[in-house]
Scaffold this motif. Structure first.
Motif, PDB file in Angstrom:
ATOM      1  N   GLU A 233       0.834  -1.210   0.000  1.00  0.00           N
ATOM      2  CA  GLU A 233       0.000   0.000   0.000  1.00  0.00           C
ATOM      3  C   GLU A 233       0.866   1.258   0.000  1.00  0.00           C
ATOM      4  OE1 GLU A 233      -3.134   0.448  -0.437  1.00  0.00           O
ATOM      5  OE2 GLU A 233      -3.973  -1.554  -0.154  1.00  0.00           O
ATOM      6  N   ARG A 240       1.214   6.237  -7.271  1.00  0.00           N
ATOM      7  CA  ARG A 240       0.056   7.126  -7.424  1.00  0.00           C
ATOM      8  C   ARG A 240       0.454   8.593  -7.353  1.00  0.00           C
ATOM      9  NH1 ARG A 240      -2.694   4.341  -2.997  1.00  0.00           N
ATOM     10  NH2 ARG A 240      -3.779   2.553  -3.891  1.00  0.00           N
TER      11      ARG A 240
ATOM     12  N   SER B  62      -5.776  -1.611  -2.077  1.00  0.00           N
ATOM     13  CA  SER B  62      -6.908  -0.697  -1.965  1.00  0.00           C
ATOM     14  C   SER B  62      -7.282  -0.078  -3.314  1.00  0.00           C
ATOM     15  CB  SER B  62      -6.613   0.390  -0.931  1.00  0.00           C
ATOM     16  OG  SER B  62      -5.515   1.184  -1.325  1.00  0.00           O
ATOM     17  N   SER B  63      -6.346  -0.056  -4.284  1.00  0.00           N
ATOM     18  CA  SER B  63      -6.702   0.469  -5.616  1.00  0.00           C
ATOM     19  C   SER B  63      -7.745  -0.432  -6.262  1.00  0.00           C
ATOM     20  CB  SER B  63      -5.480   0.512  -6.537  1.00  0.00           C
ATOM     21  OG  SER B  63      -4.410   1.123  -5.909  1.00  0.00           O
ATOM     22  N   LEU B  65      -9.707  -2.424  -4.637  1.00  0.00           N
ATOM     23  CA  LEU B  65     -10.922  -2.283  -3.835  1.00  0.00           C
ATOM     24  C   LEU B  65     -11.737  -1.075  -4.302  1.00  0.00           C
ATOM     25  CD1 LEU B  65     -12.648  -3.124  -1.361  1.00  0.00           C
ATOM     26  CD2 LEU B  65     -11.315  -1.470  -0.039  1.00  0.00           C
ATOM     27  N   HIS B  66     -11.035   0.035  -4.597  1.00  0.00           N
ATOM     28  CA  HIS B  66     -11.758   1.241  -5.026  1.00  0.00           C
ATOM     29  C   HIS B  66     -12.487   1.011  -6.341  1.00  0.00           C
ATOM     30  CE1 HIS B  66      -8.858   3.688  -2.361  1.00  0.00           C
ATOM     31  NE2 HIS B  66      -9.886   3.226  -1.694  1.00  0.00           N
TER      32      HIS B  66
END
Lengths: 321, 116
Positions: A233, A240, B62-63, B65-66
């Protein structure tokens, strides 16, 4: 207009965050039980999260009233200090519209230096996270056992102090900063034999590296997977939010495995990942997961970039999810 | 070999059609755009029920998941139902910790999802 104001319900005094420095068990029991009992008399639900040995002190002092108070062993609930704010927000959320009382003792003598820094940061962040909550929060500190520097930081993180049975304004609050300097200094340098890896876009390779190192160092598969998720993450944030690569360092000692990720990104929100995200939000889950699955997370961010250091103890069981 | 592979099938249960998108490999920030495109293409057909089979996923971040949460919102808007099926433990834990499992039903198998 004046009449309208007079008809309003009496204003509550919002949020109070009170430091309490005790020298003896007797002084502790009297003050903490008194704080909770005053709340019960006023119809305010109480919650005490303190090291388990002191739970019994409070229970004894409260007698039959202890049945009305919720208790938790802080050495579990707050092992990672970033778990505390969400847990207390759950307690306040369980009592909507009511003022509540919470006793939190996140700092005890056997904490490691890294844990003490994060527990102190947690105390400072309470002032932000609960600013709009209708709550009294009392934080006891063991004057006899704790390092004077830790106590000095506690004098900086509490707007009020309880002394001689009275609450007084603390002139040292947030001086010179809301987050004490000890929590903002650069992290100790990783050991020379740390494994170093630069990543660009291949996060699968990062995950395999972390998994293998973590299981070799003695983490269970479940906890190695937790660390893999956390590192992935943080590394995903590099992809990102930055235009360059990131670096990963991994090392382990007898008691823990540590992964540190550094990149050019900047994180400005001191509460990032420390409040439960709404699952309907389409962002903000990454750092939340990092804090939830790790035993301890340290984060430093300034104009030169962001460093996130994630600790996993070798002996603990996986955190129930 | 691709890090993430997807396959789409339609299954019938009790006379009702279900679209099943099966994912396998690792779903992360580097392929969440591709995952979004696959799901969007299926959502454009306005299925009444869409099941994402997570059984082949070794990892999900989480990407991904989004992307799934966005698909869920679209399904809500279209009056359909999205469900997740057969997550392995690391993925299931992540769904619990984000409370996504409170928003989207999660079933142990695809068969359970079509029965539920």
């Amino acid at each position: 207009m004046a009449d309208c104001l007079a008809l309003r319900p009496r204003a509550t005094d919002g949020f109070r965050h009170i430091g309490f420095f005790y020298r003896s068990h007797g002084e502790y029991a009297t003050a903490v039980a008194g704080f909770l009992r005053d709340g019960l008399v006023a119809g305010q639900p109480g919650f005490a999260a303190v090291p388990s040995a002191r739970v019994s002190l409070i229970r004894e002092a409260l007698g039959a009233d202890a049945r009305q108070v919720e208790f938790a062993d802080m050495t579990e609930m707050g092992r990672n200090p970033a778990w505390i704010i969400p847990r207390v927000l759950r307690f306040t959320g369980n009592h909507p519209g009511r003022r509540v009382r919470y006793v939190g003792e996140p700092i005890w003598t056997s904490r490691t230096d890294a844990e003490l820094r994060e527990a102190t940061r947690h105390e400072a962040l309470i002032n932000l996270a609960f600013a709009t909550e209708n709550a009294d929060i009392l934080c006891p500190y063991d004057l006899a056992g704790l390092d004077p520097a830790v106590v000095a930081d506690a004098r900086c993180t509490h707007p009020l102090l309880l002394s001689g049975g009275r609450q007084q304004k603390n002139p040292g609050y947030a001086m010179p900063f809301l987050i004490p300097t000890s929590c903002r200094l650069p992290l100790p340098t990783p050991p020379h034999d740390a494994t170093s890896h630069t990543y660009h876009t291949d996060l699968s390779e990062v995950r395999a590296l972390v998994f293998n190192h973590a299981t070799d160092a003695g983490l269970t598969v479940a906890r190695a997977n937790d660390l893999v998720l956390a590192v992935s993450e943080v590394a995903a944030n590099t992809l990102r939010h930055t235009c360059s690569h990131g670096t990963l360092e991994i090392w382990h000692g007898q008691y823990e495995v540590v992964c540190e990720v550094h990149d050019d990104g900047i994180i400005t929100d001191p509460l990032a990942g420390r409040r439960p995200p709404d699952p309907r939000d389409s962002g903000g889950h990454g750092l939340w997961l990092v804090h939830q699955v790790c035993d301890l997370v340290e984060l430093r961010s300034d104009s030169t970039g962001t460093t996130v250091r994630m600790h996993m103890a070798v002996l603990h069981q996986a955190v129930a999810g | 070999m691709d890090l993430l592979t997807t396959s789409v099938a339609t299954v019938e249960s009790a006379g009702e059609p279900y679209t099943v998108v099966a994912l396998s490999g690792e779903a992360d920030v580097t392929n969440s755009g591709a995952l979004h495109e696959v799901l969007e293409a299926e959502l454009a057909r306005q299925p009444r029920a869409l099941i994402i089979d997570l059984g082949g996923l070794r990892f999900m971040d989480s990407s991904a998941l989004h992307v799934i949460l966005r698909a869920n919102r679209t399904m809500d808007r279209q009056g359909g139902v999205l469900a997740l099926a057969s997550p392995r433990e690391p993925v299931a834990k992540m769904l619990r910790l984000t409370a996504a499992d409170q928003l989207i039903p999660v079933y142990p198998t695809v068969e359970d999802a079509t029965a539920g």
